[in-house]
Design an enzyme around this catalytic site. Structure first.
Site, PDB file in Angstrom:
ATOM      1  N   LEU A  27     -77.251  15.875  49.171  1.00 28.21           N
ATOM      2  CA  LEU A  27     -76.949  14.790  48.526  1.00 28.21           C
ATOM      3  C   LEU A  27     -76.328  15.076  47.119  1.00 28.21           C
ATOM      4  O   LEU A  27     -76.718  15.832  46.220  1.00 28.21           O
ATOM      5  CB  LEU A  27     -78.093  13.808  48.245  1.00 28.21           C
ATOM      6  CG  LEU A  27     -78.643  13.329  49.587  1.00 28.21           C
ATOM      7  CD1 LEU A  27     -79.838  12.199  49.361  1.00 28.21           C
ATOM      8  CD2 LEU A  27     -77.896  12.922  50.702  1.00 28.21           C
TER       9      LEU A  27
ATOM     10  N   GLY B 140     -79.932  17.848  52.131  1.00 26.99           N
ATOM     11  CA  GLY B 140     -79.117  17.095  52.652  1.00 26.99           C
ATOM     12  C   GLY B 140     -78.310  17.838  53.666  1.00 26.99           C
ATOM     13  O   GLY B 140     -78.125  17.326  54.978  1.00 26.99           O
TER      14      GLY B 140
ATOM     15  N   ASN C 288     -85.287  21.895  50.108  1.00 32.00           N
ATOM     16  CA  ASN C 288     -85.688  22.245  48.726  1.00 32.00           C
ATOM     17  C   ASN C 288     -86.052  21.106  47.862  1.00 32.00           C
ATOM     18  O   ASN C 288     -86.157  21.431  46.393  1.00 32.00           O
ATOM     19  CB  ASN C 288     -84.718  23.131  48.169  1.00 32.00           C
ATOM     20  CG  ASN C 288     -83.438  22.361  47.666  1.00 32.00           C
ATOM     21  OD1 ASN C 288     -83.052  21.444  48.380  1.00 32.00           O
ATOM     22  ND2 ASN C 288     -82.793  22.922  46.921  1.00 32.00           N
ATOM     23  N   GLU C 289     -86.325  19.965  48.516  1.00 30.52           N
ATOM     24  CA  GLU C 289     -86.477  18.603  47.382  1.00 30.52           C
ATOM     25  C   GLU C 289     -87.381  18.715  46.333  1.00 30.52           C
ATOM     26  O   GLU C 289     -87.453  18.697  45.418  1.00 30.52           O
ATOM     27  CB  GLU C 289     -86.723  17.543  48.296  1.00 30.52           C
ATOM     28  CG  GLU C 289     -85.450  16.767  48.775  1.00 30.52           C
ATOM     29  CD  GLU C 289     -84.934  17.460  50.129  1.00 30.52           C
ATOM     30  OE1 GLU C 289     -85.397  18.674  50.644  1.00 30.52           O
ATOM     31  OE2 GLU C 289     -83.944  17.130  50.886  1.00 30.52           O
TER      32      GLU C 289
HETATM   33  C1  LIG Z   1     -85.163  10.736  45.417  1.00 33.70           C
HETATM   34  C2  LIG Z   1     -85.487  11.080  46.982  1.00 33.70           C
HETATM   35  C3  LIG Z   1     -84.285  11.812  47.484  1.00 33.70           C
HETATM   36  C4  LIG Z   1     -84.721  12.984  48.326  1.00 33.70           C
HETATM   37  C5  LIG Z   1     -83.378  13.575  48.964  1.00 33.70           C
HETATM   38  C6  LIG Z   1     -82.697  14.364  48.575  1.00 33.70           C
HETATM   39  C7  LIG Z   1     -81.958  15.393  49.099  1.00 33.70           C
HETATM   40  C8  LIG Z   1     -80.931  16.349  48.673  1.00 33.70           C
HETATM   41  O1  LIG Z   1     -79.856  16.406  49.400  1.00 33.70           O
HETATM   42  S1  LIG Z   1     -81.122  16.472  47.018  1.00 33.70           S
HETATM   43  C9  LIG Z   1     -79.657  17.612  46.689  1.00 33.70           C
HETATM   44  C10 LIG Z   1     -80.184  18.932  46.620  1.00 33.70           C
HETATM   45  N1  LIG Z   1     -79.148  20.136  46.593  1.00 33.70           N
HETATM   46  C11 LIG Z   1     -79.351  21.202  46.003  1.00 33.70           C
HETATM   47  O2  LIG Z   1     -80.586  21.307  45.372  1.00 33.70           O
HETATM   48  C12 LIG Z   1     -78.229  22.010  45.987  1.00 33.70           C
HETATM   49  C13 LIG Z   1     -77.808  22.446  44.476  1.00 33.70           C
HETATM   50  N2  LIG Z   1     -76.637  23.311  44.439  1.00 33.70           N
HETATM   51  C14 LIG Z   1     -76.611  24.589  44.818  1.00 33.70           C
HETATM   52  O3  LIG Z   1     -77.710  25.163  45.020  1.00 33.70           O
HETATM   53  C15 LIG Z   1     -75.333  25.280  44.589  1.00 33.70           C
HETATM   54  O4  LIG Z   1     -74.449  24.588  44.174  1.00 33.70           O
HETATM   55  C16 LIG Z   1     -74.655  25.942  46.049  1.00 33.70           C
HETATM   56  C17 LIG Z   1     -75.590  27.201  46.657  1.00 33.70           C
HETATM   57  C18 LIG Z   1     -74.741  24.881  47.106  1.00 33.70           C
HETATM   58  C19 LIG Z   1     -73.558  26.605  46.064  1.00 33.70           C
HETATM   59  O5  LIG Z   1     -73.573  27.400  44.752  1.00 33.70           O
HETATM   60  P1  LIG Z   1     -72.295  27.932  44.322  1.00 33.70           P
HETATM   61  O6  LIG Z   1     -72.273  28.950  43.449  1.00 33.70           O
HETATM   62  O7  LIG Z   1     -70.949  27.913  45.246  1.00 33.70           O
HETATM   63  O8  LIG Z   1     -71.627  26.513  43.535  1.00 33.70           O
HETATM   64  P2  LIG Z   1     -72.170  26.135  42.207  1.00 33.70           P
HETATM   65  O9  LIG Z   1     -71.476  26.778  40.712  1.00 33.70           O
HETATM   66  O10 LIG Z   1     -73.617  26.257  42.147  1.00 33.70           O
HETATM   67  O11 LIG Z   1     -71.697  24.672  42.058  1.00 33.70           O
HETATM   68  C20 LIG Z   1     -70.356  24.185  41.819  1.00 33.70           C
HETATM   69  C21 LIG Z   1     -70.184  22.947  41.165  1.00 33.70           C
HETATM   70  O12 LIG Z   1     -71.033  22.028  41.995  1.00 33.70           O
HETATM   71  C22 LIG Z   1     -71.901  21.118  41.556  1.00 33.70           C
HETATM   72  N3  LIG Z   1     -73.136  20.886  42.500  1.00 33.70           N
HETATM   73  C23 LIG Z   1     -73.678  21.731  43.285  1.00 33.70           C
HETATM   74  N4  LIG Z   1     -74.547  21.018  43.939  1.00 33.70           N
HETATM   75  C24 LIG Z   1     -74.442  19.804  43.576  1.00 33.70           C
HETATM   76  C25 LIG Z   1     -74.959  18.497  44.199  1.00 33.70           C
HETATM   77  N5  LIG Z   1     -76.056  18.632  45.189  1.00 33.70           N
HETATM   78  N6  LIG Z   1     -74.623  17.342  43.814  1.00 33.70           N
HETATM   79  C26 LIG Z   1     -73.492  17.449  42.794  1.00 33.70           C
HETATM   80  N7  LIG Z   1     -73.076  18.485  42.385  1.00 33.70           N
HETATM   81  C27 LIG Z   1     -73.547  19.684  42.699  1.00 33.70           C
HETATM   82  C28 LIG Z   1     -72.331  22.191  40.455  1.00 33.70           C
HETATM   83  O13 LIG Z   1     -73.127  21.489  39.401  1.00 33.70           O
HETATM   84  C29 LIG Z   1     -71.123  22.693  39.851  1.00 33.70           C
HETATM   85  O14 LIG Z   1     -70.582  21.661  39.284  1.00 33.70           O
HETATM   86  P3  LIG Z   1     -69.560  22.288  37.919  1.00 33.70           P
HETATM   87  O15 LIG Z   1     -68.585  22.894  38.500  1.00 33.70           O
HETATM   88  O16 LIG Z   1     -69.019  20.590  37.417  1.00 33.70           O
HETATM   89  O17 LIG Z   1     -70.317  22.851  36.854  1.00 33.70           O
END
Ligand SMILES: CCCC/C=C/CC(=O)SCCNC(=O)CCNC(=O)[C@H](O)C(C)(C)COP(=O)(O)OP(=O)(O)OC[C@H]1O[C@@H](n2cnc3c(N)ncnc32)[C@H](O)[C@@H]1OP(=O)(O)O
Length: 323
Positions: free
Chosen positions: A128, A173, A196-197
């Protein structure tokens, strides 16, 4: 002579004893459940119409092709749905809406099956979009969550066969999307997958948990959910979170196609009904608690501690990205 305008209608008795528990909680729950049960029949009918049309096999784009999702059908009649929201396919409202519409298109276009993948070489989906949850507009947050529920209903409960070619990281997600498919081939390497929530200070909803418990053992799921475990590709294979390891994206797609080919000799209606019966319980659970689930999400977002955790997580992500 006029033509019949109504050719297949179902009237549900929403006051029937079997429907009362759900209809007392949610309007139209009985109709929704009837619609679910009718899907396999519609699927078979669509397939018959499709065969009759004898579409020339070719790679073609479907009408729903949009910037965030690319939907094509290959020569074997398999739909390939590619998520393409750079940089990490984080699921914001717009992407979820396009996935939802594309799933409708796959159902309408009577494909032999669908493979879900990503245009990114390193990320299947980052889950998400955290920005949809951080200091959100509550009306949008409600639409966001409802659309996510829709996507899950349509993917987890699809009549058509589904497989995920996981060509990169699949946290939260992203993992949910892949687990909602029937088969997973993941590209080997340094990628990780899992729910990993808890690491973000948030709690995966019950239907996320149910989806995981129906993919890996309950014991493994409990450990993984409470410890926010991100599985390496080898670990994911060992506990059957994924079914196969692929060398690259093309190989992952081929492995998914081989899986879908297994259904060539299986009568489609029997396959679809079996799948839906196997998945009926978690689907019904969310259908009956859908509104409560939305409210729970909204109250999570209103919790200052959750907002604080999200803020810290965003900062950590930004610092990591800046390195
Ligand atoms: C309240 C009840 C709801 C419960 C449910 C929740 C479900 C979910 O899905 S919560 C989301 C959980 N997601 C994560 O924890 C993933 C976080 N991201 C990462 O671990 C890494 O980004 C990655 C392993 C997916 C990719 O790594 P990579 O090195 O290729 O890219 P990055 O340099 O880390 O990221 C690039 C860019 O994208 C932004 N970003 C990453 N993930 C998210 C995200 N989930 N939402 C929004 N933005 C995200 C990151 O901040 C970077 O942004 P900038 O370039 O602007 O710094």
């Amino acid at each position: 002579m006029g033509r019949a305008l109504v050719w297949d209608a179902t009237c549900v008795d929403s006051l029937a004893a079997s429907h009362l528990p759900s209809t007392s909680q949610k309007a139209a729950a009985a109709a929704e459940s009837a619609q679910m049960l009718k899907r396999p029949k519609m699927f078979l009918l669509r397939q018959a119409v499709s065969n009759a049309r004898q579409l020339a096999p070719s790679v073609r784009a479907m009408s729903s092709k949009g910037p965030l999702v690319d939907l094509t059908v290959d020569n074997d009649g398999v739909a390939i749905m590619t998520l393409q929201r750079p940089p990490v396919n984080s699921l914001n409202l717009d992407l979820l809406k396009e996935i939802s519409k594309s799933l409708d298109d796959v159902a309408k276009n009577k494909s032999r099956g669908m493979i879900l993948t990503s245009s990114s070489p390193t990320v299947f989906s980052a889950g998400l979009d955290i920005m949809e949850m951080y200091k959100p507009d509550m009306k949008r947050a409600e639409e966001f969550w409802t659309t996510l529920q829709d996507v899950w209903f349509k993917l987890y409960g699809s009549s058509f066969a589904t497989a995920a070619a996981i060509n990169g990281h699949a946290p939260a997600g992203g993992c949910l999307l892949s687990m909602s498919c029937e088969y997973r081939a993941m590209v080997g390497g340094k990628f990780t997958i899992g729910l990993n929530e808890t690491a973000l200070g948030i709690v995966a909803p019950k239907w996320f948990m149910d989806t995981m418990c129906r993919t890996i053992s309950m014991r493994q799921a409990e450990l993984a959910l409470t410890t926010a475990k991100m599985f390496t590709v080898d670990e994911a294979l060992k506990c059957e979170l994924i079914d196969e390891i692929a060398t690259d994206k093309a190989d992952a797609i081929n492995k998914c196609k081989t899986f879908l080919k297994k259904f060539e000799k299986i009568p489609p209606l029997a396959r679809a009904i079996t799948k839906l019966k196997m998945r009926e319980e978690p689907i019904k659970n969310l259908q009956t608690s859908r509104q409560a689930d939305v409210q729970e999400f909204l109250s999570f977002l209103k919790n200052p501690k959750v907002q604080q955790s999200l803020e810290m997580y965003i900062q950590a992500l930004k610092q990591k990205a800046a390195k």
